[in-house]
Design a protein around this motif. Structure first.
Motif, short mmCIF file in Angstrom:
data_model
loop_
_atom_site.label_atom_id
_atom_site.label_comp_id
_atom_site.label_asym_id
_atom_site.label_seq_id
_atom_site.Cartn_x
_atom_site.Cartn_y
_atom_site.Cartn_z
N TYR A 21 0.34 -1.41 0.23
CA TYR A 21 -0.17 0.07 -0.39
C TYR A 21 1.08 1.70 0.47
CZ TYR A 21 -4.79 -2.61 0.16
OH TYR A 21 -5.30 -3.23 0.38
N SER A 22 1.82 0.93 0.61
CA SER A 22 2.58 2.71 0.64
C SER A 22 3.76 2.69 -0.21
CB SER A 22 3.34 2.64 2.49
OG SER A 22 4.51 1.51 2.25
N ALA A 23 3.90 1.41 -0.65
CA ALA A 23 4.95 1.79 -2.34
C ALA A 23 5.04 1.26 -3.13
CB ALA A 23 6.52 1.18 -1.66
N ARG A 24 3.42 1.07 -4.11
CA ARG A 24 3.23 0.89 -4.77
C ARG A 24 1.50 1.61 -5.12
NH1 ARG A 24 3.63 -5.90 -6.75
NH2 ARG A 24 5.53 -5.74 -7.43
N PHE A 25 1.05 0.53 -4.19
CA PHE A 25 -0.63 1.59 -4.78
C PHE A 25 -0.57 3.32 -4.38
CE2 PHE A 25 -2.12 -2.76 -3.04
CZ PHE A 25 -2.04 -3.74 -4.72
N TYR A 26 -0.14 2.90 -3.11
CA TYR A 26 -0.42 4.50 -2.97
C TYR A 26 1.33 4.95 -2.61
CZ TYR A 26 -4.95 3.13 -2.57
OH TYR A 26 -7.06 2.27 -2.32
N ALA A 27 1.89 5.05 -3.77
CA ALA A 27 3.36 5.41 -3.42
C ALA A 27 3.18 7.11 -2.92
CB ALA A 27 4.43 5.45 -4.38
N ASN A 28 2.94 7.68 -3.70
CA ASN A 28 2.93 9.17 -3.80
C ASN A 28 1.63 9.82 -2.96
OD1 ASN A 28 4.76 9.25 -5.42
ND2 ASN A 28 3.32 9.16 -7.74
N LYS A 29 1.06 9.09 -2.32
CA LYS A 29 -0.43 9.36 -1.64
C LYS A 29 0.08 8.43 -0.47
CE LYS A 29 -3.19 10.71 -5.26
NZ LYS A 29 -4.29 10.13 -5.64
N PRO A 30 0.91 8.81 0.80
CA PRO A 30 0.85 8.51 1.57
C PRO A 30 -0.63 8.27 3.05
CG PRO A 30 2.01 10.04 2.12
CD PRO A 30 2.00 9.69 1.24
N GLU A 31 -0.98 9.20 3.01
CA GLU A 31 -1.81 9.64 3.57
C GLU A 31 -3.61 8.65 3.21
OE1 GLU A 31 -2.69 12.52 0.26
OE2 GLU A 31 -0.66 12.21 1.81
N LEU A 32 -3.42 8.24 1.97
CA LEU A 32 -4.26 7.17 1.51
C LEU A 32 -3.66 6.02 1.48
CD1 LEU A 32 -4.86 8.78 -2.22
CD2 LEU A 32 -6.49 8.67 -0.21
N ALA A 34 -2.37 5.09 4.23
CA ALA A 34 -2.84 5.07 6.33
C ALA A 34 -3.84 4.20 6.24
CB ALA A 34 -2.03 6.28 6.49
N ARG A 35 -4.80 5.45 5.48
CA ARG A 35 -6.02 5.72 5.44
C ARG A 35 -6.70 3.44 5.12
NH1 ARG A 35 -10.03 10.14 2.61
NH2 ARG A 35 -8.13 10.57 1.96
N ARG A 36 -6.01 2.94 4.39
CA ARG A 36 -6.51 2.20 3.14
C ARG A 36 -6.07 0.98 4.56
NH1 ARG A 36 -10.29 -1.03 1.81
NH2 ARG A 36 -9.65 -3.12 0.99
N ILE A 37 -5.03 0.84 4.63
CA ILE A 37 -4.37 -0.59 5.64
C ILE A 37 -4.89 0.34 7.65
CG2 ILE A 37 -1.97 -0.57 7.51
CD1 ILE A 37 -1.02 0.47 5.06
N GLU A 38 -5.74 1.32 7.81
CA GLU A 38 -6.74 1.40 8.89
C GLU A 38 -8.01 0.62 8.68
OE1 GLU A 38 -9.30 2.69 11.65
OE2 GLU A 38 -9.25 3.28 9.84
N ALA A 39 -8.60 0.97 7.71
CA ALA A 39 -9.70 0.00 7.06
C ALA A 39 -9.74 -1.10 7.05
CB ALA A 39 -10.54 0.48 5.78
N ILE A 40 -8.41 -2.35 6.73
CA ILE A 40 -8.86 -3.20 6.60
C ILE A 40 -8.27 -3.92 8.15
CG2 ILE A 40 -6.50 -5.50 5.96
CD1 ILE A 40 -5.86 -3.82 3.70
N GLY A 41 -7.65 -2.71 9.09
CA GLY A 41 -7.86 -3.51 10.54
C GLY A 41 -8.62 -2.98 11.10
N TYR A 42 -9.97 -2.56 10.09
CA TYR A 42 -10.94 -2.36 11.20
C TYR A 42 -11.85 -2.72 11.17
CZ TYR A 42 -15.49 -0.10 11.94
OH TYR A 42 -17.23 0.17 11.84
N GLN A 43 -11.62 -3.89 9.86
CA GLN A 43 -12.35 -5.08 9.38
C GLN A 43 -11.75 -6.20 10.65
OE1 GLN A 43 -15.22 -5.71 7.40
NE2 GLN A 43 -15.57 -3.33 7.39
N VAL A 44 -10.71 -6.31 9.89
CA VAL A 44 -9.73 -7.25 10.73
C VAL A 44 -10.49 -7.32 13.02
CG1 VAL A 44 -8.17 -8.71 12.03
CG2 VAL A 44 -7.76 -8.08 9.91
N GLY A 45 -11.10 -6.30 13.02
CA GLY A 45 -10.98 -6.37 14.59
C GLY A 45 -12.79 -6.35 15.11
N LEU A 160 2.15 1.01 12.49
CA LEU A 160 0.94 0.90 13.57
C LEU A 160 -1.01 1.45 12.72
CD1 LEU A 160 3.12 3.09 15.76
CD2 LEU A 160 2.38 0.79 15.87
N TYR A 161 -0.94 1.59 11.95
CA TYR A 161 -2.36 2.14 11.24
C TYR A 161 -2.96 0.47 11.08
CZ TYR A 161 -0.92 6.99 9.35
OH TYR A 161 -0.46 8.05 9.85
#
Length: 198
Positions: A21-32, A34-45, A160-161
């Motif tokens: 997510y940080s190097a391939r999908f959203y390499a130029n947009k780290p905030e996006l 971070a939001r996507r990684i956090e959303a995956i964590g939300y579903q898992v939680g 940590l996201y």
């Protein structure tokens, strides 16, 4: 007997997810990323809370749910309890007027659910125990787009996201809307700050 996943598999999954997510999908947009990684964590939680609270009665207040995360949930996921829980909550009182059949009014004061901030500290957070920061990278000139945060610290924060999302997903499923952020004082110590929304 419950199903378990090897710790090395979870570590590898987290590393690959952050890298993708940080190097391939959203390499130029780290905030996006971070939001996507956090959303995956939300579903898992959300799903894990269903699993671990299936046979429990509903929690009566926020503090009871936070204690569940610190003791039972953290033990299931990370094989240890949270090392420290700090609260900075405000208890609000509201006025409840009950009218009886007669025209008398009874004024009752009752505490609302605890609202405020909870800080969960893990002195040896498993997912950061194998992370190290190259001292030479901290001495590099800082990127002007990220004032006050080195590239190394920004890279570590991406890991940590996912756990922030897990905590938010658990609490959301328990009926507690909140915002979760993480703070690293020194590796592998990590603090998760939970701000309960009114």
């Amino acid at each position: 007997m419950g199903r378990e996943v090897a710790e090395s598999c979870v570590d590898t999954m987290l590393m690959e997810m952050v890298a993708m997510y940080s190097a391939r999908f959203y390499a130029n947009k780290p905030e996006l990323a971070a939001r996507r990684i956090e959303a995956i964590g939300y579903q898992v939680g959300h799903q894990l809370s269903e699993r671990y609270t299936m046979e429990r009665p509903r929690f009566s207040d926020h503090l009871e749910a936070i204690k569940f995360i610190c003791k039972d949930f953290w033990s299931e996921v990370f094989k240890k309890q949270i090392d420290n829980l700090k609260t900075n909550h405000r208890v609000k009182y509201f006025l409840e007027i009950m009218k009886f059949l007669t025209n008398f009014s009874c004024v009752c004061f009752s505490p609302m659910s605890l609202q405020g901030t909870f800080v969960l500290q893990d002195n040896k957070f498993r997912w950061l125990s194998r992370v190290s920061i190259d001292p030479s990278s901290e001495k590099e000139t800082e990127d002007p787009s990220t004032p006050g945060e080195s590239k190394a610290a920004q890279a570590v924060s991406m890991y940590l996201y996912f756990p922030c999302g897990i905590i938010r997903g658990v609490l959301s499923n328990l009926g507690i809307p909140c915002a979760v952020s993480a703070d690293i004082s020194s590796l592998p110590t990590c603090s998760f700050v939970i701000r309960v929304k009114a």
